[in-house]
Design a protein around this motif. Structure first.
Motif, PDB file in Angstrom:
ATOM      1  N   ILE A   1      -2.251  12.388   5.859  1.00  0.00           N
ATOM      2  CA  ILE A   1      -2.688  11.020   6.129  1.00  0.00           C
ATOM      3  C   ILE A   1      -4.136  10.828   5.669  1.00  0.00           C
ATOM      4  CG2 ILE A   1      -3.276   9.412   8.007  1.00  0.00           C
ATOM      5  CD1 ILE A   1      -0.620  10.347   9.343  1.00  0.00           C
ATOM      6  N   ASP A   2      -4.968  11.835   5.915  1.00  0.00           N
ATOM      7  CA  ASP A   2      -6.362  11.768   5.478  1.00  0.00           C
ATOM      8  C   ASP A   2      -6.453  11.719   3.949  1.00  0.00           C
ATOM      9  OD1 ASP A   2      -9.189  11.809   6.082  1.00  0.00           O
ATOM     10  OD2 ASP A   2      -9.205  13.856   5.298  1.00  0.00           O
ATOM     11  N   GLU A   3      -5.609  12.494   3.275  1.00  0.00           N
ATOM     12  CA  GLU A   3      -5.628  12.545   1.816  1.00  0.00           C
ATOM     13  C   GLU A   3      -5.064  11.277   1.176  1.00  0.00           C
ATOM     14  OE1 GLU A   3      -3.693  15.173  -1.842  1.00  0.00           O
ATOM     15  OE2 GLU A   3      -3.504  15.906   0.213  1.00  0.00           O
ATOM     16  N   TRP A   4      -3.924  10.799   1.672  1.00  0.00           N
ATOM     17  CA  TRP A   4      -3.223   9.691   1.025  1.00  0.00           C
ATOM     18  C   TRP A   4      -3.570   8.316   1.584  1.00  0.00           C
ATOM     19  CZ3 TRP A   4      -0.743  10.288  -3.434  1.00  0.00           C
ATOM     20  CH2 TRP A   4      -0.428  11.592  -3.821  1.00  0.00           C
ATOM     21  N   ARG A   5      -4.118   8.248   2.794  1.00  0.00           N
ATOM     22  CA  ARG A   5      -4.496   6.973   3.425  1.00  0.00           C
ATOM     23  C   ARG A   5      -3.357   5.948   3.422  1.00  0.00           C
ATOM     24  NH1 ARG A   5      -8.905   8.415   6.050  1.00  0.00           N
ATOM     25  NH2 ARG A   5     -10.518   9.288   4.752  1.00  0.00           N
ATOM     26  N   PRO A   6      -2.200   6.315   3.969  1.00  0.00           N
ATOM     27  CA  PRO A   6      -1.061   5.393   3.937  1.00  0.00           C
ATOM     28  C   PRO A   6      -1.282   4.179   4.842  1.00  0.00           C
ATOM     29  CG  PRO A   6      -0.569   7.230   5.365  1.00  0.00           C
ATOM     30  CD  PRO A   6      -1.893   7.548   4.698  1.00  0.00           C
ATOM     31  N   GLN A   7      -0.621   3.094   4.454  1.00  0.00           N
ATOM     32  CA  GLN A   7      -0.611   1.886   5.271  1.00  0.00           C
ATOM     33  C   GLN A   7       0.580   1.888   6.221  1.00  0.00           C
ATOM     34  OE1 GLN A   7      -3.274  -0.310   4.986  1.00  0.00           O
ATOM     35  NE2 GLN A   7      -3.919   1.457   3.793  1.00  0.00           N
TER      36      GLN A   7
ATOM     37  N   PHE B   1      -1.518   8.407  15.167  1.00  0.00           N
ATOM     38  CA  PHE B   1      -2.192   7.932  13.964  1.00  0.00           C
ATOM     39  C   PHE B   1      -2.402   6.423  13.920  1.00  0.00           C
ATOM     40  CE2 PHE B   1      -0.004  11.930  12.839  1.00  0.00           C
ATOM     41  CZ  PHE B   1      -1.147  12.705  12.652  1.00  0.00           C
TER      42      PHE B   1
ATOM     43  N   GLY C   1       0.806  -1.208   0.000  1.00  0.00           N
ATOM     44  CA  GLY C   1       0.000   0.000   0.000  1.00  0.00           C
ATOM     45  C   GLY C   1       0.839   1.257   0.000  1.00  0.00           C
ATOM     46  N   CYS C   2       0.136   2.349   0.171  1.00  0.00           N
ATOM     47  CA  CYS C   2       0.759   3.667   0.176  1.00  0.00           C
ATOM     48  C   CYS C   2       1.585   3.866   1.442  1.00  0.00           C
ATOM     49  CB  CYS C   2      -0.346   4.726   0.108  1.00  0.00           C
ATOM     50  SG  CYS C   2       0.242   6.426   0.146  1.00  0.00           S
TER      51      CYS C   2
ATOM     52  N   GLU D   1       4.121   4.040  -3.361  1.00  0.00           N
ATOM     53  CA  GLU D   1       3.307   2.833  -3.308  1.00  0.00           C
ATOM     54  C   GLU D   1       4.251   1.641  -3.260  1.00  0.00           C
ATOM     55  OE1 GLU D   1       0.774   0.006  -3.170  1.00  0.00           O
ATOM     56  OE2 GLU D   1      -0.072   2.022  -3.235  1.00  0.00           O
TER      57      GLU D   1
ATOM     58  N   LEU E   1      -0.672   3.937  13.075  1.00  0.00           N
ATOM     59  CA  LEU E   1      -0.169   3.284  11.866  1.00  0.00           C
ATOM     60  C   LEU E   1       1.209   2.714  12.160  1.00  0.00           C
ATOM     61  CD1 LEU E   1      -1.098   6.022   9.245  1.00  0.00           C
ATOM     62  CD2 LEU E   1      -2.042   3.707   9.341  1.00  0.00           C
TER      63      LEU E   1
END
Length: 142
Positions: A50-56, A88, A4-5, A22, A90
């Motif tokens: 983080i909200d925009e890209w939704r990284p893993q 976050f 993922g991102c 990615e 994550l």
């Protein structure tokens, strides 16, 4: 390495360079520079990214002396990484960032940006190098 991102950070007391990539493709791109010394402003900007890209995953460069010994910025970068993890929820990875600034300067010079023209993008290109390093070989998780 999770799929993922991923967002990567080149932490500094004044500026934080940010890169995105990615993991399936394994290519990092410079994204932006957060230019603030105010912690709340920094984390508000990071939350928006983080909200925009939704990284893993989140990746933080870990600076050390050339011989690998730690210094004050090492401690501050670890603290920043721990704050990211706590805020976050994550996975956060630490990656050796020795020589990333030199690599970033070299890449920018090759692109025709020299001297003062590098400053606005240097930190995000350093974050790109950190993220690319993580894609190439995973770092230590926080």
């Amino acid at each position: 390495m999770p799929e993922g991102c991923a967002l990567a950070f080149d932490f500094g007391e004044r500026r934080i360079g940010v890169a995105v990539g990615e993991s399936l493709v394994g290519i990092a791109h410079p994204l932006c520079t957060i230019d603030s010394e105010i912690t709340d402003e920094r984390f508000t900007r990071i939350a928006a990214l983080i909200d925009e890209w939704r990284p893993q995953s989140l990746v933080v460069g870990l600076p050390t002396h050339a011989d690998g010994t730690e210094h004050e910025m090492t401690r501050l970068s670890r603290r920043f990484a721990n704050r990211l993890k706590g805020r976050f929820a994550l996975p956060v990875w630490l990656v050796d960032e020795r020589h990333t600034s030199l690599l970033a300067e070299s890449l920018l010079s090759e692109a025709g940006l020299k001297g003062r023209k590098q400053k606005p993008v240097l930190d995000q290109v350093a974050a790109q190098a950190i993220l690319q390093t993580w894609f190439d070989m995973s770092g230590e998780s926080v």
